[in-house]
Scaffold this motif. Structure first.
Motif, PDB file in Angstrom:
ATOM      1  N   ALA A  88       7.558   1.381   5.781  1.00 18.90           N
ATOM      2  CA  ALA A  88       7.267  -0.045   5.679  1.00 18.90           C
ATOM      3  C   ALA A  88       6.116  -0.254   4.706  1.00 18.90           C
ATOM      4  CB  ALA A  88       6.898  -0.602   7.055  1.00 18.90           C
ATOM      5  N   SER A  89       5.888  -1.512   4.379  1.00 16.88           N
ATOM      6  CA  SER A  89       4.758  -1.873   3.527  1.00 16.88           C
ATOM      7  C   SER A  89       3.458  -1.662   4.290  1.00 16.88           C
ATOM      8  CB  SER A  89       4.876  -3.342   3.113  1.00 16.88           C
ATOM      9  OG  SER A  89       3.665  -3.777   2.518  1.00 16.88           O
ATOM     10  N   TRP A  90       2.423  -1.320   3.565  1.00 15.91           N
ATOM     11  CA  TRP A  90       1.115  -1.123   4.195  1.00 15.91           C
ATOM     12  C   TRP A  90       0.603  -2.416   4.820  1.00 15.91           C
ATOM     13  CZ3 TRP A  90      -3.455  -3.503   2.619  1.00 15.91           C
ATOM     14  CH2 TRP A  90      -3.361  -4.260   1.449  1.00 15.91           C
ATOM     15  N   THR A  91       1.153  -3.554   4.393  1.00 20.93           N
ATOM     16  CA  THR A  91       0.746  -4.829   4.979  1.00 20.93           C
ATOM     17  C   THR A  91       1.211  -4.966   6.429  1.00 20.93           C
ATOM     18  OG1 THR A  91       2.716  -5.946   4.132  1.00 20.93           O
ATOM     19  CG2 THR A  91       0.733  -5.979   2.730  1.00 20.93           C
ATOM     20  N   GLU A  92       2.098  -4.082   6.869  1.00 22.71           N
ATOM     21  CA  GLU A  92       2.616  -4.114   8.242  1.00 22.71           C
ATOM     22  C   GLU A  92       1.915  -3.104   9.146  1.00 22.71           C
ATOM     23  OE1 GLU A  92       6.962  -4.167   8.437  1.00 22.71           O
ATOM     24  OE2 GLU A  92       6.955  -4.566   6.278  1.00 22.71           O
ATOM     25  N   VAL A  93       0.761  -2.610   8.728  1.00 25.01           N
ATOM     26  CA  VAL A  93       0.074  -1.555   9.466  1.00 25.01           C
ATOM     27  C   VAL A  93      -0.251  -1.956  10.903  1.00 25.01           C
ATOM     28  CG1 VAL A  93      -2.249  -2.134   8.659  1.00 25.01           C
ATOM     29  CG2 VAL A  93      -1.723   0.200   9.358  1.00 25.01           C
ATOM     30  N   ASN A  94      -0.659  -3.211  11.130  1.00 24.83           N
ATOM     31  CA  ASN A  94      -1.000  -3.636  12.492  1.00 24.83           C
ATOM     32  C   ASN A  94       0.213  -3.566  13.425  1.00 24.83           C
ATOM     33  OD1 ASN A  94      -3.660  -4.084  11.780  1.00 24.83           O
ATOM     34  ND2 ASN A  94      -3.345  -6.252  11.361  1.00 24.83           N
ATOM     35  N   GLU A  95       1.358  -4.039  12.945  1.00 22.85           N
ATOM     36  CA  GLU A  95       2.573  -4.010  13.758  1.00 22.85           C
ATOM     37  C   GLU A  95       3.004  -2.574  14.041  1.00 22.85           C
ATOM     38  OE1 GLU A  95       5.400  -6.463  11.551  1.00 22.85           O
ATOM     39  OE2 GLU A  95       3.635  -7.591  10.913  1.00 22.85           O
ATOM     40  N   LEU A  96       2.963  -1.733  13.016  1.00 21.52           N
ATOM     41  CA  LEU A  96       3.366  -0.341  13.212  1.00 21.52           C
ATOM     42  C   LEU A  96       2.424   0.390  14.157  1.00 21.52           C
ATOM     43  CD1 LEU A  96       4.568   0.732   9.677  1.00 21.52           C
ATOM     44  CD2 LEU A  96       5.935   0.273  11.696  1.00 21.52           C
ATOM     45  N   ALA A  97       1.133   0.122  14.055  1.00 19.45           N
ATOM     46  CA  ALA A  97       0.175   0.743  14.967  1.00 19.45           C
ATOM     47  C   ALA A  97       0.470   0.335  16.400  1.00 19.45           C
ATOM     48  CB  ALA A  97      -1.254   0.354  14.575  1.00 19.45           C
ATOM     49  N   GLN A  98       0.810  -0.933  16.607  1.00 16.93           N
ATOM     50  CA  GLN A  98       1.150  -1.402  17.954  1.00 16.93           C
ATOM     51  C   GLN A  98       2.410  -0.696  18.458  1.00 16.93           C
ATOM     52  OE1 GLN A  98      -0.792  -3.462  19.780  1.00 16.93           O
ATOM     53  NE2 GLN A  98       0.573  -2.978  21.467  1.00 16.93           N
ATOM     54  N   HIS A  99       3.428  -0.575  17.615  1.00 18.11           N
ATOM     55  CA  HIS A  99       4.663   0.126  18.001  1.00 18.11           C
ATOM     56  C   HIS A  99       4.373   1.587  18.349  1.00 18.11           C
ATOM     57  CE1 HIS A  99       7.122  -3.282  17.149  1.00 18.11           C
ATOM     58  NE2 HIS A  99       6.979  -3.221  15.830  1.00 18.11           N
ATOM     59  N   LEU A 100       3.493   2.209  17.584  1.00 19.78           N
ATOM     60  CA  LEU A 100       3.125   3.598  17.844  1.00 19.78           C
ATOM     61  C   LEU A 100       2.425   3.725  19.194  1.00 19.78           C
ATOM     62  CD1 LEU A 100       2.866   6.544  16.883  1.00 19.78           C
ATOM     63  CD2 LEU A 100       0.728   5.886  15.782  1.00 19.78           C
ATOM     64  N   MET A 101       1.474   2.843  19.458  1.00 19.97           N
ATOM     65  CA  MET A 101       0.751   2.903  20.733  1.00 19.97           C
ATOM     66  C   MET A 101       1.671   2.626  21.918  1.00 19.97           C
ATOM     67  SD  MET A 101      -3.038   1.394  19.853  1.00 19.97           S
ATOM     68  CE  MET A 101      -2.485  -0.167  19.232  1.00 19.97           C
ATOM     69  N   GLU A 102       2.711   1.837  21.692  1.00 21.95           N
ATOM     70  CA  GLU A 102       3.683   1.543  22.744  1.00 21.95           C
ATOM     71  C   GLU A 102       4.803   2.593  22.793  1.00 21.95           C
ATOM     72  OE1 GLU A 102       4.909  -2.412  21.717  1.00 21.95           O
ATOM     73  OE2 GLU A 102       3.032  -3.313  22.428  1.00 21.95           O
ATOM     74  N   ARG A 103       4.657   3.614  21.962  1.00 19.69           N
ATOM     75  CA  ARG A 103       5.626   4.705  21.882  1.00 19.69           C
ATOM     76  C   ARG A 103       7.057   4.214  21.608  1.00 19.69           C
ATOM     77  NH1 ARG A 103       2.497   9.010  22.254  1.00 19.69           N
ATOM     78  NH2 ARG A 103       1.008   9.175  23.928  1.00 19.69           N
ATOM     79  N   GLN A 104       7.168   3.243  20.721  1.00 16.86           N
ATOM     80  CA  GLN A 104       8.474   2.714  20.349  1.00 16.86           C
ATOM     81  C   GLN A 104       9.172   3.585  19.308  1.00 16.86           C
ATOM     82  OE1 GLN A 104       8.259  -1.430  19.344  1.00 16.86           O
ATOM     83  NE2 GLN A 104       7.319  -1.988  21.288  1.00 16.86           N
ATOM     84  N   PHE A 105       8.443   4.533  18.734  1.00 16.70           N
ATOM     85  CA  PHE A 105       9.047   5.529  17.861  1.00 16.70           C
ATOM     86  C   PHE A 105       8.266   6.828  18.011  1.00 16.70           C
ATOM     87  CE2 PHE A 105       5.921   3.483  15.151  1.00 16.70           C
ATOM     88  CZ  PHE A 105       5.355   4.518  14.429  1.00 16.70           C
ATOM     89  N   THR A 106       8.931   7.929  17.744  1.00 22.32           N
ATOM     90  CA  THR A 106       8.304   9.237  17.947  1.00 22.32           C
ATOM     91  C   THR A 106       8.096  10.009  16.654  1.00 22.32           C
ATOM     92  OG1 THR A 106      10.462  10.219  18.359  1.00 22.32           O
ATOM     93  CG2 THR A 106       9.206   9.482  20.286  1.00 22.32           C
ATOM     94  N   GLY A 107       8.760   9.582  15.583  1.00 17.54           N
ATOM     95  CA  GLY A 107       8.627  10.283  14.312  1.00 17.54           C
ATOM     96  C   GLY A 107       7.406   9.817  13.551  1.00 17.54           C
ATOM     97  N   LYS A 108       7.411  10.080  12.287  1.00 14.30           N
ATOM     98  CA  LYS A 108       6.296   9.710  11.432  1.00 14.30           C
ATOM     99  C   LYS A 108       6.552   8.340  10.815  1.00 14.30           C
ATOM    100  CE  LYS A 108       4.907  14.338  10.823  1.00 14.30           C
ATOM    101  NZ  LYS A 108       5.578  14.720  12.006  1.00 14.30           N
ATOM    102  N   ALA A 109       5.487   7.634  10.491  1.00 12.30           N
ATOM    103  CA  ALA A 109       5.580   6.359   9.785  1.00 12.30           C
ATOM    104  C   ALA A 109       4.942   6.540   8.415  1.00 12.30           C
ATOM    105  CB  ALA A 109       4.856   5.264  10.559  1.00 12.30           C
ATOM    106  N   VAL A 110       5.619   6.051   7.395  1.00 10.70           N
ATOM    107  CA  VAL A 110       5.110   6.104   6.037  1.00 10.70           C
ATOM    108  C   VAL A 110       4.858   4.675   5.588  1.00 10.70           C
ATOM    109  CG1 VAL A 110       5.634   6.677   3.631  1.00 10.70           C
ATOM    110  CG2 VAL A 110       6.343   8.215   5.474  1.00 10.70           C
ATOM    111  N   LEU A 111       3.635   4.435   5.145  1.00 15.08           N
ATOM    112  CA  LEU A 111       3.275   3.106   4.647  1.00 15.08           C
ATOM    113  C   LEU A 111       3.234   3.145   3.127  1.00 15.08           C
ATOM    114  CD1 LEU A 111       0.412   2.247   7.150  1.00 15.08           C
ATOM    115  CD2 LEU A 111       2.795   1.502   7.226  1.00 15.08           C
ATOM    116  N   HIS A 112       3.965   2.241   2.513  1.00 18.27           N
ATOM    117  CA  HIS A 112       3.995   2.154   1.057  1.00 18.27           C
ATOM    118  C   HIS A 112       2.987   1.116   0.581  1.00 18.27           C
ATOM    119  CE1 HIS A 112       7.618   4.597   0.652  1.00 18.27           C
ATOM    120  NE2 HIS A 112       8.041   4.003   1.752  1.00 18.27           N
ATOM    121  N   VAL A 113       2.181   1.469  -0.401  1.00 16.99           N
ATOM    122  CA  VAL A 113       1.249   0.528  -0.993  1.00 16.99           C
ATOM    123  C   VAL A 113       2.009  -0.235  -2.072  1.00 16.99           C
ATOM    124  CG1 VAL A 113      -0.914   0.244  -2.241  1.00 16.99           C
ATOM    125  CG2 VAL A 113      -0.693   2.030  -0.490  1.00 16.99           C
ATOM    126  N   ASP A 114       2.167  -1.529  -1.842  1.00 11.78           N
ATOM    127  CA  ASP A 114       2.924  -2.335  -2.811  1.00 11.78           C
ATOM    128  C   ASP A 114       2.148  -3.555  -3.253  1.00 11.78           C
ATOM    129  OD1 ASP A 114       3.109  -3.731  -0.357  1.00 11.78           O
ATOM    130  OD2 ASP A 114       5.207  -3.223  -0.121  1.00 11.78           O
TER     131      ASP A 114
END
Length: 114
Positions: A88-114
Motif C-alpha cells: 500500500a501507499s505509505w500514506t496508509e501507514v496508520n490503517e495498516l498499523a491498526q490492522h497489524l495490531m488487530e492481527r488482521q494479516f500475518t505476512g509482511k506489509a510493504v509501504l510504497h513512497v509515492d
C-alpha cells in the motif's frame, strides 16, 4: 534460505524446512530469544547452517551493500519467498498499523513512497 525474525517456537518450526545445504539467517527474536529444538533437523539435512545477522555489526564492517544486493537478487530470482501480504501507499501507514495490531494479516506489509 530462510530468514527468521521471530525466534522461539517459530525458529524451531523452520529448521525442518531447510533443504540440504540451505541456510537459516536469524535476524531477530521478536517472540523469544530462547528455543528448544531437535538438532537432527539441522544435522539430518546435511550441510545446512544457521547464521546470526546483526545489522549493527554488518554496518560496522561495511558489508551492508553486498548483503542487501545478495538478498535483493535472491528475491528477484524467486529463491527467497518474502511473505508479503499487503502492499500500500505509505500514506496508509496508520490503517495498516491498526490492522497489524488487530492481527488482521500475518505476512509482511510493504509501504510504497509515492
Amino acid at each position: 534460505m530462510i530468514v527468521e525474525l521471530v525466534g522461539g517456537k517459530t525458529f524451531t518450526s523452520v529448521l525442518p524446512l531447510l533443504a540440504p545445504g540451505a541456510t537459516c539467517v536469524v535476524v531477530g527474536a521478536a517472540a523469544s530469544p530462547e528455543m528448544i529444538t531437535n538438532l537432527m533437523h539441522l544435522i539430518g539435512t546435511g550441510g545446512s547452517t544457521i547464521r546470526g545477522l546483526n545489522m549493527y555489526a554488518e554496518f560496522a564492517r561495511g558489508a551492508i551493500p553486498e548483503e542487501l544486493a545478495w538478498f535483493a537478487q535472491m528475491v528477484a530470482d524467486r529463491q527467497l519467498q518474502t511473505g508479503i501480504e499487503i502492499e500500500a501507499s505509505w500514506t496508509e501507514v496508520n490503517e495498516l498499523a491498526q490492522h497489524l495490531m488487530e492481527r488482521q494479516f500475518t505476512g509482511k506489509a510493504v509501504l510504497h513512497v509515492d
